[in-house]
Design a protein around this motif. Structure first.
Motif, PDB file in Angstrom:
ATOM      1  N   UNK A 163      41.178  50.853  -7.608  1.00  0.00           N
ATOM      2  CA  UNK A 163      40.475  50.886  -6.329  1.00  0.00           C
ATOM      3  C   UNK A 163      39.005  51.193  -6.582  1.00  0.00           C
ATOM      4  N   UNK A 164      38.152  50.581  -5.779  1.00  0.00           N
ATOM      5  CA  UNK A 164      36.710  50.780  -5.905  1.00  0.00           C
ATOM      6  C   UNK A 164      36.161  51.245  -4.559  1.00  0.00           C
ATOM      7  N   UNK A 165      35.331  52.260  -4.613  1.00  0.00           N
ATOM      8  CA  UNK A 165      34.654  52.766  -3.410  1.00  0.00           C
ATOM      9  C   UNK A 165      33.171  52.495  -3.578  1.00  0.00           C
ATOM     10  N   UNK A 166      32.579  51.850  -2.605  1.00  0.00           N
ATOM     11  CA  UNK A 166      31.149  51.581  -2.647  1.00  0.00           C
ATOM     12  C   UNK A 166      30.642  51.495  -1.215  1.00  0.00           C
ATOM     13  N   UNK A 167      29.335  51.300  -1.047  1.00  0.00           N
ATOM     14  CA  UNK A 167      28.773  51.198   0.294  1.00  0.00           C
ATOM     15  C   UNK A 167      27.294  51.484   0.299  1.00  0.00           C
ATOM     16  N   UNK A 168      26.798  51.945   1.441  1.00  0.00           N
ATOM     17  CA  UNK A 168      25.374  52.192   1.614  1.00  0.00           C
ATOM     18  C   UNK A 168      25.147  53.567   2.224  1.00  0.00           C
ATOM     19  N   UNK A 169      23.946  54.081   2.004  1.00  0.00           N
ATOM     20  CA  UNK A 169      23.554  55.338   2.624  1.00  0.00           C
ATOM     21  C   UNK A 169      22.226  55.124   3.343  1.00  0.00           C
ATOM     22  N   UNK A 182      36.474  50.903   1.053  1.00  0.00           N
ATOM     23  CA  UNK A 182      37.552  51.191   0.095  1.00  0.00           C
ATOM     24  C   UNK A 182      38.263  49.870  -0.189  1.00  0.00           C
ATOM     25  N   UNK A 183      38.211  49.428  -1.451  1.00  0.00           N
ATOM     26  CA  UNK A 183      38.654  48.075  -1.797  1.00  0.00           C
ATOM     27  C   UNK A 183      39.720  48.114  -2.884  1.00  0.00           C
ATOM     28  N   UNK A 191      40.470  47.590   2.194  1.00  0.00           N
ATOM     29  CA  UNK A 191      41.568  48.378   2.768  1.00  0.00           C
ATOM     30  C   UNK A 191      41.115  49.148   3.998  1.00  0.00           C
ATOM     31  N   UNK A 192      39.944  49.760   3.925  1.00  0.00           N
ATOM     32  CA  UNK A 192      39.364  50.381   5.106  1.00  0.00           C
ATOM     33  C   UNK A 192      37.878  50.574   4.912  1.00  0.00           C
ATOM     34  N   UNK A 193      37.185  50.706   6.017  1.00  0.00           N
ATOM     35  CA  UNK A 193      35.762  51.002   6.004  1.00  0.00           C
ATOM     36  C   UNK A 193      35.479  52.031   7.084  1.00  0.00           C
ATOM     37  N   UNK A 194      34.620  52.977   6.776  1.00  0.00           N
ATOM     38  CA  UNK A 194      34.373  54.057   7.724  1.00  0.00           C
ATOM     39  C   UNK A 194      32.974  54.627   7.512  1.00  0.00           C
ATOM     40  N   UNK A 195      32.396  55.169   8.581  1.00  0.00           N
ATOM     41  CA  UNK A 195      31.086  55.803   8.519  1.00  0.00           C
ATOM     42  C   UNK A 195      31.233  57.321   8.577  1.00  0.00           C
ATOM     43  N   UNK A 212      33.925  66.304   0.927  1.00  0.00           N
ATOM     44  CA  UNK A 212      35.357  66.614   0.942  1.00  0.00           C
ATOM     45  C   UNK A 212      36.102  65.710   1.919  1.00  0.00           C
ATOM     46  N   UNK A 213      35.465  65.373   3.037  1.00  0.00           N
ATOM     47  CA  UNK A 213      36.108  64.500   4.017  1.00  0.00           C
ATOM     48  C   UNK A 213      36.316  63.107   3.445  1.00  0.00           C
ATOM     49  N   UNK A 214      35.298  62.583   2.752  1.00  0.00           N
ATOM     50  CA  UNK A 214      35.414  61.257   2.138  1.00  0.00           C
ATOM     51  C   UNK A 214      36.472  61.275   1.035  1.00  0.00           C
ATOM     52  N   UNK A 215      36.437  62.307   0.182  1.00  0.00           N
ATOM     53  CA  UNK A 215      37.420  62.405  -0.903  1.00  0.00           C
ATOM     54  C   UNK A 215      38.839  62.505  -0.358  1.00  0.00           C
TER      55      UNK A 215
END
Length: 492
Positions: A163-169, A182-183, A191-195, A212-215
């Protein structure tokens, strides 16, 4: 070593952080004994202290060399080591799913966002590394420049990740927004995407909860994703790490059918990896949970299987903290509290941050009525497991500790928190009934006792006195009387 092995092989074998390099425990079993050769022969390290230690190990007697220092499990494992019965084995498939967190790209146009995104990814990686349910690629590997321009289809091969987690800030004033994807690396499926949002100042102070919330969301997603293949594929065709994750997930669901399916998954993994400790330990825990959930029709047989399976887990790896903790957990139900305490202490000697061992030590103190120690240990366990997807179990055990310590209001709060995740867990319902009764809230206690009987129709005071680990202690005797007063029948 990385140059020698190549990037892919190195990432498969080692876990790397900023200050440590570790073998991935799911890839290897520590093997051999004194008869198999000279300990660490051929290792050229120019350190006086190290070489003195090696000399001491080589001079040790055959019965003690390279065995755990503690007598825990020695009677069950020493023979296998001396006879060379434990052999090297590398799994074709890993036991734990591998996750990679790619640094988050900044969109501020000034480069500050990318630097901040890198720092956030590093902290998420560190947080994930404490999870017992996944393996995580080191941040140093995940921030490789090649990955920033790589296509999603290339990431699985480049990182050897599932699984790979990536995105933007996005940065704005003192706040930031993290867009997380989350891919599934094998299929490229999102699989999912969230802000997530937080304050920059709080992040650098270490007080922001976003990491901690993201993890926690990632851990839950990994375990949830493992369930999908069970509906469309045969067990032999499912990847090993997905089967283990599915078994762990299903054994904590409320439906008996899911719980039964969990055992099938775990048994399949044990069959594939017969010399690995982790699957056997989870299977042993399944049998204990079968009893605690109130679904066992033969508790004596279940405990016998749990004890044998847990012992075999230690045969595979005598120093596995999780297996040691589970062996102690089994002893909770055989009235072997001294032995249980010893197993938990040994687990903590190998891993001082093992939340399960801390929790179960607290449970033992609860059983024997040592409320202050029970609260101390269970609260330590809860602090060490903020991302545990099965927090209801920790909350339930902490509620029992608070009740034995006389803090019935706190016990109710913890019990209610646990019931939000698992409303039919008998242990939590017993704690809640007891606490309500001790607070003089008789009608609520009677209503909760009725809920308990619906969740566990075969429960009775006679059964409690015959099988509960605390039944022979003052704690258990008092609880039996209070539960009966709230409406639990003497006999089923």
């Amino acid at each position: 070593m990385k140059r020698l092995l190549g990037t892919d092989a190195f990432s498969t074998i080692f876990l790397v952080s900023n200050d440590t390099i570790r073998l991935r425990p799911e890839c290897f079993v520590m093997v051999g004994g004194p008869k198999d050769g000279v300990f660490l022969e051929g290792l050229d390290v120019t350190s006086k202290e190290f070489n003195e230690w090696v000399g001491e190990q080589r001079a040790a007697t055959p019965d003690t060399a390279r065995l755990p220092a503690s007598p825990i499990g020695a009677d069950e494992t020493a023979g296998a080591w001396r006879n060379g019965a434990v052999k090297a084995e590398v799994l074709r498939e890993r036991l734990l799913p591998v996750v990679a967190v790619i640094p988050f790209a900044g969109v501020d146009g000034q480069g500050l966002g990318s630097h901040f995104g890198d720092a956030v990814a590093q902290d998420i990686t560190r947080s994930l590394s404490r999870s017992p349910f996944i393996a995580v690629i080191s941040h140093l590997s995940s921030r490789n420049e090649r990955l920033r321009s790589a296509q999603l289809s290339e990431l699985k091969d480049l990182l050897n990740a599932d699984y790979v987690i990536y995105g933007q800030v996005r940065l704005g004033d003192d706040r930031f927004r993290l867009d997380v994807d989350f891919v599934d690396a094998a299929t490229g499926r999102l699989c999912w995407t969230e802000d997530f949002t937080g304050k920059v100042k709080h992040f650098f102070e270490g007080s922001d909860e976003v990491v901690h919330t993201v993890a926690d969301a990632i851990t839950r997603a990994v375990l949830s994703e493992a369930i999908g293949p069970l509906t469309t594929m045969r067990l032999p065709d499912i990847e090993t790490h997905r089967l283990l994750s599915a078994g762990i997930t299903l054994m904590h669901r409320q439906a008996p059918s899911s719980f039964k399916q969990a055992r099938e998954c775990l048994e399949e993994v044990v069959g594939r990896a017969p010399r690995h400790s982790l699957p056997r330990a989870w299977l042993a825990k399944w049998y204990v949970q079968h009893i605690k959930q109130g679904w066992s029709t033969n508790e004596t047989a279940d405990i016998a299987v749990a004890k044998d399976t847990a012992a075999r887990a230690l045969d595979c790896n005598p120093s596995c903290p999780f297996s040691l903790a589970v062996n102690g957990f089994v002893r909770h139900h055989t009235a072997s509290f001294d032995r249980a305490f010893a197993f938990h202490e040994e687990a903590l000697a190998h891993d001082p941050n093992n939340s399960l061992a801390w929790l179960l030590t607290g449970v033992l103190h609860t059983f024997i009525g040592e409320g202050e120690q029970a609260v101390l240990h269970t609260q330590r366990a809860r602090k060490l497991s903020p991302m545990d997807p099965y927090q209801y179990f920790y909350d339930s055990m902490a509620a029992g500790a608070a009740a034995v310590n006389g803090d019935f209001e706190n016990a109710l709060e913890l019990a209610d928190l646990s019931l939000q995740a698992n409303r039919r867990y008998p242990s939590t319902l017993r704690v809640r009934t007891y606490s309500l009764a001790m607070l003089g809230r008789e009608r609520e206690a009677e209503a909760c006792a009725a809920d308990l009987m619906r969740a566990d129709p075969g429960f009775s005071i006679a059964k409690y006195r015959a099988s509960h680990p605390a039944a022979t202690y003052d704690t258990g005797r008092q609880w039996g009387e209070v539960l009966h007063g709230a409406g639990v029948p003497l006999n089923a």
